[in-house]
Design a protein around this motif. Sequence first.
Motif, mmCIF file in Angstrom:
data_model
loop_
_atom_site.group_PDB
_atom_site.id
_atom_site.type_symbol
_atom_site.label_atom_id
_atom_site.label_comp_id
_atom_site.label_asym_id
_atom_site.label_seq_id
_atom_site.Cartn_x
_atom_site.Cartn_y
_atom_site.Cartn_z
ATOM 1 N N THR A 1 1.178 -1.372 0.075
ATOM 2 C CA THR A 1 -0.115 -0.159 0.822
ATOM 3 C C THR A 1 1.211 1.023 -0.364
ATOM 4 O OG1 THR A 1 -2.026 -1.379 1.218
ATOM 5 C CG2 THR A 1 -1.597 1.516 1.023
ATOM 6 N N VAL A 2 1.831 1.430 0.881
ATOM 7 C CA VAL A 2 3.038 2.112 1.183
ATOM 8 C C VAL A 2 3.373 2.705 -0.236
ATOM 9 C CG1 VAL A 2 4.946 3.606 1.952
ATOM 10 C CG2 VAL A 2 2.953 1.943 3.022
ATOM 11 N N ALA A 3 4.002 0.860 -0.963
ATOM 12 C CA ALA A 3 4.422 1.508 -2.567
ATOM 13 C C ALA A 3 3.800 2.007 -3.370
ATOM 14 C CB ALA A 3 5.381 0.058 -2.963
ATOM 15 N N SER A 4 2.437 1.903 -3.028
ATOM 16 C CA SER A 4 2.136 2.020 -4.298
ATOM 17 C C SER A 4 0.951 3.782 -4.349
ATOM 18 C CB SER A 4 0.269 1.005 -4.230
ATOM 19 O OG SER A 4 -0.059 0.058 -4.480
ATOM 20 N N LEU A 5 1.436 4.474 -3.131
ATOM 21 C CA LEU A 5 0.706 5.698 -2.827
ATOM 22 C C LEU A 5 1.771 6.238 -3.010
ATOM 23 C CD1 LEU A 5 -1.036 5.361 0.242
ATOM 24 C CD2 LEU A 5 -2.372 5.478 -1.755
ATOM 25 N N ALA A 6 3.552 5.550 -2.955
ATOM 26 C CA ALA A 6 4.692 6.430 -3.905
ATOM 27 C C ALA A 6 4.448 6.827 -4.615
ATOM 28 C CB ALA A 6 5.562 5.855 -2.784
ATOM 29 N N ASP B 1 -7.514 -1.642 -1.469
ATOM 30 C CA ASP B 1 -7.944 -2.073 -2.656
ATOM 31 C C ASP B 1 -7.704 -1.024 -4.017
ATOM 32 O OD1 ASP B 1 -8.679 -5.043 -1.535
ATOM 33 O OD2 ASP B 1 -10.558 -4.739 -1.590
ATOM 34 N N VAL B 2 -7.962 -0.079 -3.201
ATOM 35 C CA VAL B 2 -7.989 0.860 -4.167
ATOM 36 C C VAL B 2 -6.428 1.918 -3.879
ATOM 37 C CG1 VAL B 2 -8.976 3.405 -4.491
ATOM 38 C CG2 VAL B 2 -10.570 2.186 -3.742
ATOM 39 N N SER B 3 -5.890 1.355 -3.282
ATOM 40 C CA SER B 3 -4.383 1.984 -3.250
ATOM 41 C C SER B 3 -3.637 0.861 -4.178
ATOM 42 C CB SER B 3 -4.158 1.893 -2.034
ATOM 43 O OG SER B 3 -4.341 2.691 -1.076
ATOM 44 N N MET B 4 -3.795 -0.266 -4.172
ATOM 45 C CA MET B 4 -3.498 -1.373 -5.426
ATOM 46 C C MET B 4 -3.834 -0.783 -6.801
ATOM 47 S SD MET B 4 -1.944 -3.230 -3.437
ATOM 48 C CE MET B 4 -1.305 -1.618 -2.252
ATOM 49 N N THR B 5 -4.574 -0.019 -7.178
ATOM 50 C CA THR B 5 -5.003 -0.078 -7.920
ATOM 51 C C THR B 5 -4.563 0.421 -8.448
ATOM 52 O OG1 THR B 5 -7.604 -1.260 -7.675
ATOM 53 C CG2 THR B 5 -7.565 0.378 -9.659
ATOM 54 N N ILE C 1 -14.658 -2.477 -8.765
ATOM 55 C CA ILE C 1 -13.595 -2.868 -7.290
ATOM 56 C C ILE C 1 -14.682 -2.935 -5.753
ATOM 57 C CG2 ILE C 1 -11.845 -3.122 -7.138
ATOM 58 C CD1 ILE C 1 -10.229 -2.794 -9.513
ATOM 59 N N VAL C 2 -14.909 -2.147 -5.960
ATOM 60 C CA VAL C 2 -15.229 -1.693 -4.640
ATOM 61 C C VAL C 2 -17.035 -2.520 -3.672
ATOM 62 C CG1 VAL C 2 -16.732 0.724 -2.678
ATOM 63 C CG2 VAL C 2 -14.016 0.726 -4.202
#
Length: 315
Positions: free
Chosen positions: A30-35, A176-180, A202-203
């Motif tokens: 999640t952190v990597a996705s947001l980054a 889930d949204v962060s991963m997408t 997805i939600v």
Amino acid sequence: MKLLKLVPDNTNLNFMRWRNLALVLSIIATVASLALVGVKGLNLGVDFVGGQMIRATFAKQIDVEQLRNDVEQLSLGEASIQESGGPRSYQVRLPRPEGGEAAANRAASQVRAMLGQKYPGSRVDSVETVSGKVSEELATDGALSIALAMIGIAIYIWFRFEWQFGVGALVTLFHDVSMTLGFFALTQLQVDLNVVAAILTIVGYSLNDTVVIYDRIRENLRKFRKMGIVELLNTSLNETLSRTMVTSLSILLALGVLLIFGPEVIFGLTIAIFLGIFVGTYSSIYISSPILVWLGVKPDSFLRSDDKEEAPAGA
């Protein structure tokens, strides 16, 4: 004739054994996705940034840099060119020209004429034009719709179950949204209104899967008063595993066909939902369920007075 079963009856998988490892991996992802979203950003389409989007297919492989130079020689502004769905299909994104619809039509005609002259056999598949004001409204409305959907779902589950379940659902949806979004930031696939629709899908899917599992957990919380919460979650997940697998695989098969044979215009929507099914299935098992343990849920604490009188003493 025996029916084909994807999951054997009476499975006894110890899902919760890996809950702490799954938590660490999920936090890192999640952190990597947001980054990625923060550093690389999203490749926003015309829907959100305004301008013109021209999709073209060429008779043979071309040099992208040469195509960019040819387009920029038309003096229509800086051109952004990206492969779109195949080695000979490209989308050309240009700033919206000043002068309204008439200017936009002239710009599209210039690009069409240039392609026909310098790239024989090429064809223009579509031309989209969105003003800056409209694109800003679409971006705001799209982000707001996703946020309100997540909050509304969390409140619904809070009232239907308990606040711990609402928190679990909200964290699951955020994951889930962060991963997408992280996937789209990594691949730089274009994000348009189709992708927003995919995220909302997805939600909804993640919610459906989570509610099915939560409903079974709630039943077992009232049924097995003396069972430990970890064992109870494992029991509930095993009882719903067959339904989860059949639903997920059925949707993945349909999406797989769309990915291979579907039109290019829905590629972003299809790949987003395809990824979301994997992420949603994982999170319904390793995010929404373990979070009940971390929030201190216990069978006795969820029994109302009438439940305690009627519920059998389970092992």
